[in-house]
Write a protein that holds these residues in place. Structure first.
Motif, PDB file in Angstrom:
ATOM      1  N   GLU A 160       6.602  -1.316  -7.006  1.00 41.74           N
ATOM      2  CA  GLU A 160       5.593  -1.735  -5.798  1.00 41.74           C
ATOM      3  C   GLU A 160       4.130  -1.554  -6.309  1.00 41.74           C
ATOM      4  OE1 GLU A 160       6.365  -2.968  -2.649  1.00 41.74           O
ATOM      5  OE2 GLU A 160       8.312  -3.218  -3.424  1.00 41.74           O
ATOM      6  N   VAL A 161       3.623  -2.430  -6.858  1.00 41.66           N
ATOM      7  CA  VAL A 161       2.163  -2.534  -7.242  1.00 41.66           C
ATOM      8  C   VAL A 161       1.867  -4.153  -6.984  1.00 41.66           C
ATOM      9  CG1 VAL A 161       2.105  -0.866  -8.979  1.00 41.66           C
ATOM     10  CG2 VAL A 161       2.792  -3.107  -9.688  1.00 41.66           C
ATOM     11  N   ILE A 180      -2.181   1.992 -13.095  1.00 41.14           N
ATOM     12  CA  ILE A 180      -2.246   1.683 -11.613  1.00 41.14           C
ATOM     13  C   ILE A 180      -3.358   0.715 -11.095  1.00 41.14           C
ATOM     14  CG2 ILE A 180      -1.981   2.390  -9.211  1.00 41.14           C
ATOM     15  CD1 ILE A 180      -0.120   4.696 -10.336  1.00 41.14           C
ATOM     16  N   LEU A 186      -1.147   0.338  -5.957  1.00 45.60           N
ATOM     17  CA  LEU A 186       0.248   0.274  -5.216  1.00 45.60           C
ATOM     18  C   LEU A 186       0.148  -0.576  -3.732  1.00 45.60           C
ATOM     19  CD1 LEU A 186       0.738   2.700  -7.076  1.00 45.60           C
ATOM     20  CD2 LEU A 186       2.025   3.816  -5.158  1.00 45.60           C
ATOM     21  N   GLY A 190       4.578   1.013  -1.645  1.00 50.47           N
ATOM     22  CA  GLY A 190       5.244   1.909  -2.568  1.00 50.47           C
ATOM     23  C   GLY A 190       5.200   3.366  -2.211  1.00 50.47           C
ATOM     24  N   ARG A 192       4.040   6.838  -2.977  1.00 53.28           N
ATOM     25  CA  ARG A 192       3.094   7.675  -3.838  1.00 53.28           C
ATOM     26  C   ARG A 192       3.795   8.919  -4.406  1.00 53.28           C
ATOM     27  NH1 ARG A 192       1.408   3.043  -1.141  1.00 53.28           N
ATOM     28  NH2 ARG A 192      -0.844   2.787  -1.071  1.00 53.28           N
ATOM     29  N   VAL A 195       6.498   8.104  -8.338  1.00 54.36           N
ATOM     30  CA  VAL A 195       5.938   7.098  -9.564  1.00 54.36           C
ATOM     31  C   VAL A 195       6.692   7.550 -10.623  1.00 54.36           C
ATOM     32  CG1 VAL A 195       3.963   6.497 -10.627  1.00 54.36           C
ATOM     33  CG2 VAL A 195       3.747   6.397  -8.203  1.00 54.36           C
ATOM     34  N   VAL A 234       7.150   2.186  -9.767  1.00 53.26           N
ATOM     35  CA  VAL A 234       6.547   2.694  -8.354  1.00 53.26           C
ATOM     36  C   VAL A 234       7.784   2.285  -7.659  1.00 53.26           C
ATOM     37  CG1 VAL A 234       5.275   2.468  -6.513  1.00 53.26           C
ATOM     38  CG2 VAL A 234       4.406   2.451  -8.825  1.00 53.26           C
TER      39      VAL A 234
END
Length: 273
Positions: A160-161, A180, A186, A190, A192, A195, A234
């Motif tokens: 999820e980036v 990142i 993200l 995503g 947090r 990761v 992520v």
């Protein structure tokens, strides 16, 4: 009894509406102020491994001397395979490009005149200093300036980036935050606090979990400083995972909960009457 039913329904409605609230763990480094002044871990520059590629440039006041140490390829096609620096026009009219040294399985490179040179586990600054000392010691170049640069060295950022893919390492002490940032941050979906960094160490896979909501945990993580070929992943939040299924997020839509809450309230009122 009717009052009890009404109170129960009210609690259920409040809980259902509360489940629609926005996730708390969206902001990075939520405890940053609390840990001001903490001691940081030592920087961890990249160290060369087998199959890594590096450019080595030897500069001298004598151009004839430096040419024998700088690997170049002359071609009419500027899109030659291999690492290159700024193309230069050769005397024959072709294009000269710097070629990369590849570290072999024993951790050596084959350097002109000096022969096999061990670079395994060395930083690029250490390789440059070593080569410079060897050239001076053998009186090959009196005033060499040796520059070593990484070639095709990077990490993979997935999940999820905003821009997943391979990120080139262009500097020393490359961190997970750098990776990142290069990946466009993200997405809102995503996690947090989850990761993952996957790394190969001595032929074994090691996995580290970093919580970006906690600054101290992030800065102290063994995976804060990335190494070549690390994989940063992520994880998606529950909302994103539910989207993989048909109507998976239906119950997470505000309209659904509002409708349900209205229905339960109406039922409660009817029961009290």
């Amino acid at each position: 009894m009717k009052n009890y039913i009404f109170i129960t329904l009210t609690v259920v409605v409040a809980w259902l509406l509360g489940s629609c609230a926005s996730p708390v763990n969206v902001a990075y480094f939520q405890n940053a102020e609390a840990i001001r002044g903490m001691t940081l871990q030592a920087e961890q520059p990249l160290r060369l491994r087998p199959k890594d590629k590096i450019n080595i440039v030897v500069n001298s006041t004598d151009p004839m001397l430096e040419q024998q140490f700088n690997l170049t390829s002359v071609t009419q096609n500027t899109n030659v395979i291999g690492a290159s620096v700024k193309p230069m026009t050769s005397a024959g009219g072709g294009t000269s490009q710097m070629l990369a040294y590849t570290v072999d399985e024993q951790g050596d490179i084959d350097f002109p005149i000096l022969g096999k040179v061990s670079v395994l586990g060395k930083t690029r600054q250490e390789v440059a200093a070593y080569l410079q000392a060897r050239l001076v010691a053998r009186d090959l170049v009196k005033d060499p300036i040796v520059t070593v640069e990484y070639v095709n060295m990077g990490v993979n950022v997935l999940g999820e980036v905003n821009r997943p893919g391979r990120i080139d390492i262009l500097k020393d002490n490359f961190t997970v935050i750098d990776a990142i940032a290069y990946a466009g941050d993200l997405t809102i979906n995503g996690l947090r606090e989850n990761v993952m960094v996957s790394r190969e160490v001595d032929g074994e896979d090691h996995t580290y979990i970093i919580n970006l909501c906690d600054r101290q945990e992030t800065l102290n993580s063994p995976a804060y400083y990335l190494q070549q070929n690390d994989v940063v992943y992520v994880s998606p939040n529950p909302k994103r995972r539910r989207e993989a299924f048909s109507a998976g997020n239906t119950y997470n839509q505000p309209t659904f909960w509002i409708t349900l809450a209205s229905f339960l309230t109406t039922v409660g009122v009817l029961l009290i009457k």
